[in-house]
Design an enzyme around this catalytic site. Structure first.
Site, PDB file in Angstrom:
ATOM      1  CG  ASN A   8     -36.993  39.935  15.716  1.00  0.00           C
ATOM      2  OD1 ASN A   8     -36.924  38.611  15.682  1.00  0.00           O
ATOM      3  ND2 ASN A   8     -35.813  40.311  16.197  1.00  0.00           N
ATOM      4  CD1 TRP A   9     -42.901  36.606  16.065  1.00  0.00           C
ATOM      5  CD2 TRP A   9     -43.042  34.415  15.361  1.00  0.00           C
ATOM      6  NE1 TRP A   9     -44.130  36.520  15.581  1.00  0.00           N
ATOM      7  CE2 TRP A   9     -44.453  35.153  14.989  1.00  0.00           C
ATOM      8  CE3 TRP A   9     -42.929  33.222  14.886  1.00  0.00           C
ATOM      9  CZ2 TRP A   9     -45.367  34.438  14.345  1.00  0.00           C
ATOM     10  CZ3 TRP A   9     -44.167  32.431  14.148  1.00  0.00           C
ATOM     11  CH2 TRP A   9     -45.150  33.227  14.129  1.00  0.00           C
ATOM     12  CE  LYS A  10     -35.985  40.130  19.834  1.00  0.00           C
ATOM     13  NZ  LYS A  10     -35.519  41.125  21.021  1.00  0.00           N
ATOM     14  CG  HIS A  94     -31.844  42.264  16.424  1.00  0.00           C
ATOM     15  ND1 HIS A  94     -31.431  41.853  17.634  1.00  0.00           N
ATOM     16  CD2 HIS A  94     -32.866  42.574  16.447  1.00  0.00           C
ATOM     17  CE1 HIS A  94     -32.557  42.400  18.436  1.00  0.00           C
ATOM     18  NE2 HIS A  94     -33.332  42.862  17.598  1.00  0.00           N
ATOM     19  CD  GLU A  96     -32.023  40.214  20.726  1.00  0.00           C
ATOM     20  OE1 GLU A  96     -32.223  39.468  20.079  1.00  0.00           O
ATOM     21  OE2 GLU A  96     -32.723  40.936  21.422  1.00  0.00           O
ATOM     22  CD  GLU A 164     -34.913  46.859  16.943  1.00  0.00           C
ATOM     23  OE1 GLU A 164     -36.036  46.588  17.331  1.00  0.00           O
ATOM     24  OE2 GLU A 164     -33.874  45.949  16.778  1.00  0.00           O
ATOM     25  N   GLY A 170     -36.158  44.821  24.800  1.00  0.00           N
ATOM     26  CA  GLY A 170     -36.467  43.569  26.054  1.00  0.00           C
ATOM     27  C   GLY A 170     -36.653  44.288  27.402  1.00  0.00           C
ATOM     28  CB  SER A 206     -39.621  48.310  25.272  1.00  0.00           C
ATOM     29  OG  SER A 206     -38.687  47.565  26.162  1.00  0.00           O
ATOM     30  N   GLY A 227     -40.269  43.033  19.207  1.00  0.00           N
ATOM     31  CA  GLY A 227     -40.074  41.650  19.812  1.00  0.00           C
ATOM     32  C   GLY A 227     -41.105  41.105  20.617  1.00  0.00           C
ATOM     33  N   GLY A 228     -40.947  41.170  21.802  1.00  0.00           N
ATOM     34  CA  GLY A 228     -41.708  40.516  22.740  1.00  0.00           C
ATOM     35  C   GLY A 228     -43.366  40.740  22.672  1.00  0.00           C
TER      36      GLY A 228
HETATM   37  P1  PGA Z   1     -38.711  44.204  22.145  1.00  0.00           P
HETATM   38  O1  PGA Z   1     -37.476  43.726  20.942  1.00  0.00           O
HETATM   39  O2  PGA Z   1     -39.794  44.679  21.496  1.00  0.00           O
HETATM   40  O3  PGA Z   1     -38.781  42.899  22.834  1.00  0.00           O
HETATM   41  O4  PGA Z   1     -38.052  45.195  22.880  1.00  0.00           O
HETATM   42  C1  PGA Z   1     -37.269  44.659  19.842  1.00  0.00           C
HETATM   43  C2  PGA Z   1     -36.290  44.059  18.932  1.00  0.00           C
HETATM   44  O5  PGA Z   1     -35.281  43.550  19.399  1.00  0.00           O
HETATM   45  O6  PGA Z   1     -36.360  43.935  17.755  1.00  0.00           O
END
Ligand code: PGA
Length: 246
Positions: A8-10, A94, A96, A164, A170, A206, A227-228
């Site tokens: 997930n590149w956000k 998600h 967020e 998640e 993150g 993470s 994500g990251g």
């Molecule tokens: P992260 O994000 O790997 O940076 O913790 C995961 C996500 O939000 O899908």
């Protein structure tokens, strides 16, 4: 079950950056893919990366969709439009989106339903926050989110669930193996009651190349949402290779 490794590149990436990312990632796929690999870039990059990813056998997903097919919804994107661009998957709910856009599980269910109508696999994200976990409510919270977010017509073929925990996203503070095992066992039981067998359940929060192997070794973990670490093709690929069957 074949693992699904989803990135997930956000809200990251320009056209030039995405071109470079995809080139570096697809170079690694020459000998085939270790598992199902999915990339979810921001909407602005979907059409640019669609062709090269498809040629490499990598799946394309979006990060959100609107629940309607068309209409006066400025700034929103319909699931049918995503399918039109070559997406096979879309993330819905998600954390967020749930927190910054105040999306409820009811909203998420409508989005998942729209995704299904458009022929997309909905990756429904659920997860408790730190206070809920501290208060011993992690299982109740995720069970409720799951039950309320799943639309009628959801099946193992059109739905993936991603647990998640919000406190792990993150933060560099991934859930530990016993906690992942306990939650995934619990959610698999819930899914068995709600949808039957065979629904993929991902862990996210993470994930990085140092913990991906032990997370994927957990019996009830069918893949990872990243994500990251998905912003670096080398790290993302390393995680994907951990998804290969033993
Ligand atoms: P992260 O994000 O790997 O940076 O913790 C995961 C996500 O939000 O899908």
């Amino acid at each position: 079950m074949r693992s699904l490794i989803a990135g997930n590149w956000k809200m990251h990436g320009t056209l030039a950056w995405a071109g470079d990312q995809v080139r570096r990632l697809t170079e690694k796929t020459r000998d085939g893919l270790p598992c199902d690999v999915l990339v979810c870039p921001p909407a602005t990059l979907l059409s640019t990366v669609a062709g090269p990813l498809r040629d490499a056998g990598i799946l394309l997903g979006a990060q959100d969709c609107h629940h309607e097919t068309r209409g006066a919804f400025t700034g929103d994107i319909a699931a049918t439009m995503l399918a039109d661009l070559g997406c096979s998957h879309v993330l819905v709910g998600h954390s967020e989106r749930r927190s910054f856009h105040r999306e409820s599980s009811h909203d998420v269910r409508k989005k998942a339903m729209a995704a299904h109508r458009a022929g997309l696999v909905a990756i429904i994200c659920i997860g408790e926050d730190r206070n809920e976990r501290r208060a011993g409510k992690a299982f109740d919270t995720t069970a409720e989110q799951l039950a309320r977010s799943l639309p009628a017509g959801a099946t193992a073929a059109n739905t993936v669930i991603a647990w998640e925990p919000v406190w792990a996203i993150g933060t560099g503070d991934s859930a530990n193996v016993p906690d992942v095992l306990a939650m995934h066992r619990f959610l698999k039981q819930q899914l068995m009651t709600l949808l039957g067998d065979g629904v993929r359940l991902l862990y996210g929060g993470s994930v990085n190349p140092s913990n991906s192997r032990e997370l994927l070794d957990i019996e009830q973990v069918d893949g990872l949402l990243i994500g990251g670490a998905s912003l670096d093709p080398e790290r993302f690929w390393q995680i994907a290779t951990d998804g290969a069957p033993d």
